[in-house]
Design a protein around this motif. Structure first.
Motif, PDB file in Angstrom:
ATOM      1  N   UNK A  20       0.835  -1.212   0.000  1.00 48.74           N
ATOM      2  CA  UNK A  20       0.000   0.000   0.000  1.00 48.74           C
ATOM      3  C   UNK A  20       0.868   1.261   0.000  1.00 48.74           C
ATOM      4  N   UNK A  21       1.874   1.284   0.865  1.00 48.45           N
ATOM      5  CA  UNK A  21       2.700   2.477   1.023  1.00 48.45           C
ATOM      6  C   UNK A  21       3.527   2.809  -0.196  1.00 48.45           C
ATOM      7  N   UNK A  22       3.949   1.801  -0.947  1.00 47.39           N
ATOM      8  CA  UNK A  22       4.781   2.057  -2.120  1.00 47.39           C
ATOM      9  C   UNK A  22       3.983   2.603  -3.293  1.00 47.39           C
ATOM     10  N   UNK A  23       2.650   2.649  -3.178  1.00 48.47           N
ATOM     11  CA  UNK A  23       1.831   3.160  -4.278  1.00 48.47           C
ATOM     12  C   UNK A  23       2.179   4.613  -4.603  1.00 48.47           C
ATOM     13  N   UNK A  24       2.531   5.403  -3.594  1.00 43.73           N
ATOM     14  CA  UNK A  24       2.831   6.820  -3.823  1.00 43.73           C
ATOM     15  C   UNK A  24       4.064   6.988  -4.716  1.00 43.73           C
ATOM     16  N   UNK A  25       5.037   6.086  -4.547  1.00 43.71           N
ATOM     17  CA  UNK A  25       6.235   6.140  -5.381  1.00 43.71           C
ATOM     18  C   UNK A  25       5.883   5.868  -6.842  1.00 43.71           C
ATOM     19  N   UNK A  26       5.129   4.798  -7.103  1.00 46.84           N
ATOM     20  CA  UNK A  26       4.815   4.426  -8.481  1.00 46.84           C
ATOM     21  C   UNK A  26       3.832   5.409  -9.121  1.00 46.84           C
ATOM     22  N   UNK A  27       2.953   5.992  -8.323  1.00 44.36           N
ATOM     23  CA  UNK A  27       2.061   7.042  -8.852  1.00 44.36           C
ATOM     24  C   UNK A  27       2.894   8.238  -9.291  1.00 44.36           C
TER      25      UNK A  27
END
Length: 303
Positions: A20-27
């Motif tokens: 969930x937390x790594x979504x901001x990086x890929x976004x």
């Protein structure tokens, strides 16, 4: 009664929070070539396909057309449509690490909204303190410079906080739909989100004119599958096997993953205001979820 956490459950919880937390990086990476509405639509559509496929392979089915789709539509708007779009717009203006920190305010918003909907939820002194602590952390994390004017930093932070508020409202609304399977709810909300966001993307972004590079395109696929479909299924597995209270601990680990990846991969720097705000938000989330408690002093009895 809160269930005890075993080592395997802790492992699944940390993996889920990291996804969930790594979504901001890929976004953040995807937004280099893909505009927000198209990013949100692609995320919802690919995640919906994956979760619906899992639902059918496991013997489940989406509900037939009828009244059940009214609350499912509300759920999709609150937990997918609004958050996906707001997060994408927010990441245009703020670092991925700050996005993860601000999104950790979900428990803070939940404790304010829940008593309005659920009779069993009450505002206790610990929860009120947690709310105030969490919002103080938001102000610190955004920074005094951003708050001094309506700059892009404040706009991006506002979008991310709106996403957290919407998601918190949606998860509370989902608790009123106790008769529906959680996996069916997950599949239904993503299906609704795809139906809403794809036409908007076609009208606003004209995605057929885009030529995204392989990196942003691959990041979109990762956001949909690795950061949405898989952790959603893992989260429902945790609710069933570890209990809802233990699953709420995801709020503590999600921003940690976001911050670490933002610093290590994107080279983002964290000022002391951000670090202090991070600590306040995590402390506030701990108070409102009951992980941390305010202890009352025992009043000595008179003999």
């Amino acid at each position: 009664m809160t269930r005890s956490m075993t080592l395997p459950l802790w492992g699944v919880l940390i993996v889920t929070a990291t996804l969930f937390g790594s979504s901001f990086l890929f976004i953040k990476i995807s937004l280099a070539d893909i505009p927000p509405f198209t990013l949100a639509a692609g995320r919802a559509a690919l995640a919906a396909i994956a979760v619906i496929l899992f639902l059918y392979l496991s013997g489940g089915r989406l509900p037939r057309p009828g009244k059940i789709w009214v609350p499912m539509t509300v759920l999709g708007l609150l937990t997918a449509v609004l958050p996906y779009v707001a997060i994408a717009f927010g990441q245009l203006h703020i670092d991925s690490s700050l996005g993860g920190i601000l999104f950790a305010t979900i428990p803070v918003f939940s404790v304010l909204i829940a008593p309005l909907v659920l009779k069993e939820e009450q505002l206790t002194p610990s929860r009120i303190t947690g709310v105030l602590t969490g919002f103080a952390g938001v102000i610190l994390a955004i920074g005094p410079d951003a708050l001094s004017g309506l700059g892009t930093q404040l706009l991006g932070a506002g979008g991310t906080i709106l996403a957290a508020l919407s998601y918190a409202s949606g998860t509370i609304f989902a608790r009123t739909l106790g008769g529906t399977s959680p996996i069916v709810l997950a599949a239904g909300q993503l299906f609704v989100a795809a139906l809403v966001l794809i036409p908007v993307s076609l009208l606003v972004d004209t995605p057929w004119t885009l030529s995204p590079a392989p990196g942003p395109l691959a990041s979109l696929v990762l956001v949909a599958l690795l950061n949405t479909a898989i952790p959603v299924l893992l989260m429902f597995w945790l609710v069933r096997n570890a209990g809802a209270s233990n699953t709420s601990l995801l709020a503590f680990f999600m921003p940690v993953a976001s911050v670490l990846l933002g610093v290590l991969v994107m080279g983002e720097s964290l000022g002391w205001f951000v670090v202090l705000g991070f600590g306040f938000i995590i402390s506030g989330a701990g108070l409102v979820t009951g992980t941390f408690r305010l202890h009352r002093r025992a009043v000595p009895r008179r003999s």
